[in-house]
Design a protein around this motif. Structure first.
Motif: not given
Length: 402
Positions: A176-184
């Motif tokens: 929050n706020p970007t919606g970015a998801v950190y990968t493995y």
């Protein structure tokens, strides 16, 4: 400021997100057709089996104080959740249940930060992090993360900011706020840096864990690098995945001596979380999660619809998120333009006020998240409402003059 007010309040402001949403709701109360695209809560109702668990708890007289750190039943459900969903093993004394995830984070900072301790935060960030750290006497060290890097923290930038005063690194994925998801692999690379600096602890804000799209998978840094387990503290709660924002149940997991300190802070503020809400959260964690797939699919469809409507507007640049329910949109190319009323749009605050005042659309200016000339839109609303809001934003942007 009145002499009665403590000096620590000089730099603390009310949540800008709540302020904007409240202003928009006041406009709606006056009968105006205001589109609220600022709220950070699912528009779905709490699932029926969770509500029924609360009703049963009331009827069974579960209306008394519980242990400060939560009921044994709920802590057992949280322990089971971590093992089931994340492959992480905790004991009951490593869990504290709180009045929302926000209190878990606040208690953690209040019980661990000394004056001058540094906390590394990547921008854009959730607005409350900064003020919580300031109240606790700490110093926020901000690393600006670029859109070209998906708003993610790069390991090299992290290492540059670590000092002997660094106590915490905050990770929020989905963001929050970007919606970015950190990968493995993202987390593995960050972990390699952290392994060099054993004095740095990590707090991970996982509140959007279950709202994730496009075949992405959720990972926590403690899953990715087991050597960090004792230095990682996980914040989570019932609000987002189970549409239980008003129930106010969060929790924290980590090393037991720190969790004990977190519980002590809580014992002198709220004491235990609501007993009925705790019983409902047991049902949420232990019950069926089948409803989640349908709701995540709806969020994804809304995301794609809003992007489809806004992506052709000159002056806006949209980051496509893999999680949460927000769009973080650059409005930088609209700066320097004037409205029909002659007002100059100099920054994202001006743009946000313009949208609300002239087109009755509430969004959150990016400066609230540490990034100027962006806006955050929540697509946790009906498709009809979102379509109307997008139409209004389109009209607003097209009405700006060079």
């Amino acid at each position: 400021m009145s002499n009665v007010i403590a000096k620590r309040m000089l730099g603390i402001k009310p949540s800008p997100i709540l302020s904007i949403t409240d202003r928009a709701n006041r406009s709606k109360a006056k009968g105006l057709q205001c589109c609220v695209m600022s709220a950070g809560e699912p528009d779905f109702d709490t699932p029926e089996h969770i509500k029924q668990a609360a009703i049963t708890a009331i009827n069974n007289g579960k209306n008394k104080y519980t242990a400060v750190s939560g009921t044994q039943e709920l802590k057992e459900a949280i322990v089971n959740k971590f093992e089931r969903d994340n492959g992480l093993v905790y004991k009951l004394d490593q869990i504290c249940v709180t009045v929302g995830a926000k209190q878990a984070l606040y208690n953690l900072f209040m019980s661990t930060i000394n004056d001058g301790d540094e906390v590394i935060i990547s921008a854009p960030y959730w607005a409350s992090y900064i003020d919580m750290i300031a109240i606790a006497g700490g110093k926020s060290v901000i690393i600006e993360c670029k859109q070209k890097n998906d708003f993610k923290l790069l390991p090299a930038l992290l290492e540059e900011k670590i000092t002997n005063k660094t106590k915490w690194l905050v990770i929020n994925s989905p963001s929050n706020p970007t919606g970015a998801v950190y990968t493995y692999n993202d987390l593995k690379d960050i972990a390699q840096v952290l392994l060099k600096y054993p004095h740095v602890n990590i707090v991970t804000d996982d509140i959007y864990e279950h709202i994730i799209y496009d075949d992405q998978k959720f990972f926590n840094i403690a899953q990715v690098e087991s050597k960090l387990y004792k230095r990682v503290f996980i914040i989570n709660g019932a609000s987002k995945a189970y549409s239980m924002t008003g129930w106010r149940i969060g929790y924290i997991a980590g090393k037991n001596d720190v969790i004990d300190a977190v519980s002590t802070i809580q014992s002198q503020s709220t004491s235990n979380p609501n007993s009925i809400a705790q019983a409902a959260t047991v049902a949420a964690l232990n019950g069926s999660h089948d409803f989640l797939k349908e709701r995540v699919d709806i969020f994804r469809r809304r995301r794609d619809m809003v992007i489809g409507q806004l992506q052709e507007i000159p002056g806006l640049s949209i980051f496509v998120p893999n999680g949460a329910f927000y769009l973080f949109i650059s409005c930088n190319d609209l700066m320097g333009r004037r409205t029909k009323k002659g007002k100059l749009i100099e920054n994202d605050l001006d743009f946000g006020e313009y949208l609300l005042d002239d087109y009755l659309v509430a969004v959150v200016p990016g400066i609230a998240f540490g990034m100027q000339n962006f806006i955050r839109i929540s697509y946790a609303a009906s498709e009809e409402q979102l379509s109307y809001g997008c139409d209004q934003i389109t009209k607003a942007c097209k009405s700006l003059y060079e």
